[in-house]
Motif scaffolding. Structure first.
Motif, mmCIF file in Angstrom:
data_model
loop_
_atom_site.group_PDB
_atom_site.id
_atom_site.type_symbol
_atom_site.label_atom_id
_atom_site.label_comp_id
_atom_site.label_asym_id
_atom_site.label_seq_id
_atom_site.Cartn_x
_atom_site.Cartn_y
_atom_site.Cartn_z
ATOM 1 N N LEU A 16 4.911 -22.121 -30.120
ATOM 2 C CA LEU A 16 5.808 -23.242 -29.881
ATOM 3 C C LEU A 16 6.705 -22.986 -28.689
ATOM 4 N N LYS A 17 7.375 -24.064 -28.220
ATOM 5 C CA LYS A 17 8.355 -23.924 -27.158
ATOM 6 C C LYS A 17 9.541 -23.127 -27.674
ATOM 7 N N ALA A 18 9.749 -21.984 -27.115
ATOM 8 C CA ALA A 18 10.888 -21.170 -27.511
ATOM 9 C C ALA A 18 12.172 -21.766 -26.941
ATOM 10 N N TYR A 19 13.274 -21.473 -27.600
ATOM 11 C CA TYR A 19 14.566 -21.957 -27.120
ATOM 12 C C TYR A 19 14.835 -21.484 -25.693
ATOM 13 N N ARG A 20 14.497 -20.240 -25.397
ATOM 14 C CA ARG A 20 14.740 -19.714 -24.053
ATOM 15 C C ARG A 20 13.952 -20.503 -23.006
ATOM 16 N N THR A 21 12.759 -21.012 -23.381
ATOM 17 C CA THR A 21 11.964 -21.812 -22.454
ATOM 18 C C THR A 21 12.620 -23.167 -22.215
ATOM 19 N N MET A 22 13.101 -23.791 -23.279
ATOM 20 C CA MET A 22 13.772 -25.080 -23.127
ATOM 21 C C MET A 22 15.052 -24.949 -22.305
ATOM 22 N N VAL A 23 15.723 -23.819 -22.421
ATOM 23 C CA VAL A 23 16.952 -23.597 -21.656
ATOM 24 C C VAL A 23 16.673 -23.552 -20.156
ATOM 25 N N LYS A 24 15.461 -23.183 -19.768
ATOM 26 C CA LYS A 24 15.109 -23.223 -18.348
ATOM 27 C C LYS A 24 15.226 -24.643 -17.805
ATOM 28 N N GLY A 25 14.990 -25.630 -18.666
ATOM 29 C CA GLY A 25 15.192 -27.023 -18.261
ATOM 30 C C GLY A 25 16.657 -27.334 -18.026
ATOM 31 N N LEU A 26 17.535 -26.781 -18.864
ATOM 32 C CA LEU A 26 18.972 -26.961 -18.667
ATOM 33 C C LEU A 26 19.415 -26.325 -17.347
ATOM 34 N N ASP A 27 18.839 -25.158 -17.040
ATOM 35 C CA ASP A 27 19.178 -24.484 -15.791
ATOM 36 C C ASP A 27 18.745 -25.310 -14.581
ATOM 37 N N ALA A 28 17.531 -25.873 -14.652
ATOM 38 C CA ALA A 28 17.036 -26.700 -13.552
ATOM 39 C C ALA A 28 17.899 -27.943 -13.380
ATOM 40 N N PHE A 29 18.367 -28.500 -14.477
ATOM 41 C CA PHE A 29 19.242 -29.673 -14.421
ATOM 42 C C PHE A 29 20.506 -29.353 -13.629
ATOM 43 N N GLU A 30 21.085 -28.198 -13.875
ATOM 44 C CA GLU A 30 22.295 -27.814 -13.151
ATOM 45 C C GLU A 30 22.002 -27.493 -11.687
ATOM 46 N N GLN A 31 20.872 -26.851 -11.432
ATOM 47 C CA GLN A 31 20.530 -26.444 -10.076
ATOM 48 C C GLN A 31 20.237 -27.632 -9.166
ATOM 49 N N GLU A 32 19.659 -28.702 -9.717
ATOM 50 C CA GLU A 32 19.283 -29.856 -8.898
ATOM 51 C C GLU A 32 20.139 -31.079 -9.226
ATOM 52 N N ARG A 33 21.306 -30.825 -9.721
ATOM 53 C CA ARG A 33 22.211 -31.883 -10.167
ATOM 54 C C ARG A 33 22.597 -32.845 -9.040
ATOM 55 N N ALA A 34 22.455 -32.419 -7.794
ATOM 56 C CA ALA A 34 22.824 -33.276 -6.660
ATOM 57 C C ALA A 34 22.040 -34.587 -6.651
ATOM 58 N N HIS A 35 20.857 -34.599 -7.249
ATOM 59 C CA HIS A 35 20.072 -35.834 -7.310
ATOM 60 C C HIS A 35 20.739 -36.884 -8.203
ATOM 61 N N ALA A 36 21.515 -36.436 -9.172
ATOM 62 C CA ALA A 36 22.163 -37.351 -10.120
ATOM 63 C C ALA A 36 23.467 -36.721 -10.589
#
Length: 230
Positions: free
Chosen positions: A32-52
């Motif tokens: 299954l998708k581990a929590y640590r894997t899903m958190v990579k999505g949170l990290d990407a959201f912060e890193q590319e936040r300039a789009h939104a």
């Protein structure tokens, strides 16, 4: 040959988008998708936040055949840590950050059988009409999805996609998104400029915006012309 390889890898990426979040309640499963894997999505959201800059990230759960959202519960579960996650009426949830859950190698667990629900991220900025999507939101949403999905690919596949710019930044990539209802057409508008977007005729809820085209700003808006036939 490079285009054929990229097409193959993008197909693998699309398949990964359908991955389930969870497993039978109380049973841990390493596939299954581990929590640590899903958190990579949170990290990407912060890193590319300039789009939104004002965008809000949620994840949406969608039931498979014979399933419903009624009675559904979600938690982050490890050997030592359990964190309940609140689900909205539409199956949406905000994934919290938890250092303890990361350390405990926790996973996302539903009280439903395996493969019965699918997930996807959704980024929404305030002020965008319900029947439209902002291009910057879609760019950021793609970044979140790719940050999570790339973990399921082999190192060679990840390297090939990264070298091309990735599904969200390569002009060779055609990343589809799902509209709320079946589409007759979709349009991208920015100021007085307006262009038709490709709509998948087999999966007529799916439209393909030009994520990598810098000629369109983040504030460009996708407008939907819904089909009268469901």
């Amino acid at each position: 040959m490079k285009r054929q390889l990229l097409a193959f890898l993008l197909a693998a990426h699309a398949c990964a988008n359908a991955a389930p979040v969870v497993e039978v309640a109380g049973i841990r499963d390493p596939e299954l998708k581990a929590y640590r894997t899903m958190v990579k999505g949170l990290d990407a959201f912060e890193q590319e936040r300039a789009h939104a800059p004002q965008g809000v990230l949620r994840f949406l759960l969608r039931p498979g055949a014979g399933e419903s959202l009624e009675g559904l519960t979600l938690k982050i579960s490890g050997d030592k840590v359990t964190v309940p996650v609140e689900l909205a009426a539409d199956g949406g949830f905000v994934l919290p950050r938890s250092a303890a859950a990361l350390e405990d190698r926790a996973e996302l667990v539903l009280n439903k059988k395996r493969n019965s629900f699918r997930w996807r991220p959704e980024v929404r900025s305030p002020g965008v009409p319900a029947g439209a999507r902002r291009l910057g939101d879609l760019r950021l949403q793609c970044a979140v999805q790719w940050a999570i999905d790339r973990e399921a690919l082999t190192p060679q596949a990840r390297g090939a996609l990264d070298a091309s710019g990735g599904p969200c930044h390569s002009p060779l990539a055609h990343t589809g998104f799902e509209a709320p209802q079946p589409l007759r057409a979709a349009w991208l508008r920015e100021g007085s400029r307006r262009e038709a977007l490709p709509v998948n005729r087999q999966r007529n809820r799916t439209f393909t915006p030009p994520l990598a085209d810098g000629g369109w700003g983040d504030d460009a808006v996708v407008e939907f012309d819904y089909s009268t036939i469901n």
